[in-house]
Write a protein that holds these residues in place. Structure first.
Motif, PDB file in Angstrom:
ATOM      1  N   CYS A   1      43.177  63.661  23.382  1.00 14.25           N
ATOM      2  CA  CYS A   1      42.491  64.822  23.949  1.00 14.25           C
ATOM      3  C   CYS A   1      43.363  66.066  23.749  1.00 14.25           C
ATOM      4  CB  CYS A   1      42.279  64.647  25.457  1.00 14.25           C
ATOM      5  SG  CYS A   1      41.218  63.280  25.922  1.00 14.25           S
TER       6      CYS A   1
ATOM      7  N   ARG B   1      39.860  58.910  28.557  1.00 16.66           N
ATOM      8  CA  ARG B   1      39.942  59.402  29.936  1.00 16.66           C
ATOM      9  C   ARG B   1      39.344  58.387  30.905  1.00 16.66           C
ATOM     10  NH1 ARG B   1      35.520  63.451  31.422  1.00 16.66           N
ATOM     11  NH2 ARG B   1      34.473  61.439  31.201  1.00 16.66           N
TER      12      ARG B   1
ATOM     13  N   PHE C   1      41.729  67.156  33.243  1.00 11.95           N
ATOM     14  CA  PHE C   1      41.154  65.900  33.726  1.00 11.95           C
ATOM     15  C   PHE C   1      41.976  65.331  34.877  1.00 11.95           C
ATOM     16  CE2 PHE C   1      39.338  64.944  29.239  1.00 11.95           C
ATOM     17  CZ  PHE C   1      38.195  65.674  29.516  1.00 11.95           C
ATOM     18  N   GLU C   2      43.299  65.397  34.768  1.00 11.03           N
ATOM     19  CA  GLU C   2      44.152  64.861  35.838  1.00 11.03           C
ATOM     20  C   GLU C   2      44.016  65.678  37.119  1.00 11.03           C
ATOM     21  OE1 GLU C   2      48.003  64.587  33.870  1.00 11.03           O
ATOM     22  OE2 GLU C   2      47.629  62.441  33.604  1.00 11.03           O
TER      23      GLU C   2
ATOM     24  N   HIS D   1      36.839  61.280  25.817  1.00 14.82           N
ATOM     25  CA  HIS D   1      36.217  60.877  27.081  1.00 14.82           C
ATOM     26  C   HIS D   1      36.338  59.373  27.316  1.00 14.82           C
ATOM     27  CE1 HIS D   1      34.083  64.874  26.760  1.00 14.82           C
ATOM     28  NE2 HIS D   1      34.715  64.914  27.914  1.00 14.82           N
TER      29      HIS D   1
ATOM     30  N   ALA E   1      43.406  67.237  28.844  1.00 17.03           N
ATOM     31  CA  ALA E   1      44.049  66.118  29.534  1.00 17.03           C
ATOM     32  C   ALA E   1      44.630  66.577  30.871  1.00 17.03           C
ATOM     33  CB  ALA E   1      45.121  65.498  28.655  1.00 17.03           C
TER      34      ALA E   1
ATOM     35  N   MET F   1      45.377  58.855  26.461  1.00 19.69           N
ATOM     36  CA  MET F   1      44.460  59.952  26.746  1.00 19.69           C
ATOM     37  C   MET F   1      45.044  61.264  26.225  1.00 19.69           C
ATOM     38  SD  MET F   1      43.015  61.549  30.347  1.00 19.69           S
ATOM     39  CE  MET F   1      44.611  62.222  30.811  1.00 19.69           C
TER      40      MET F   1
END
Length: 75
Positions: A47, A14, A55-56, A11, A52, A43
């Motif tokens: 992760c 990120r 998240f994107e 995190h 990952a 990241m």
């Protein structure tokens, strides 16, 4: 499932990546090109790959929603 310390590090990486994208005004990571590439790689290295990628996609969706609500006319 990553351990607590691994999740915390993930995190943090990120968040650093998101800060770079914000600094450069990039809403969708897919359009970043080489901007923030080093932080993106960090990241992805810290992760789980599925996280990952999520998240994107999540960032792109949230930024798109923010823009839509901001540009929405008042009733």
């Amino acid at each position: 499932m990553p351990a607590r310390q691994e999740r915390k590090l993930c995190h943090q990486k990120r968040d650093a990546y998101y800060q770079c994208l914000d600094k450069h005004g990039i809403e969708d990571p897919a359009t970043a090109g080489t901007t923030c590439q080093e932080l993106r790689q960090t990241m992805h290295a810290n992760c789980p790959e599925a996280w990952a990628d999520y998240f994107e996609k999540l960032r792109a969706m949230k930024k798109r929603q923010e823009r839509l609500y901001k540009d929405r006319p008042e009733p």
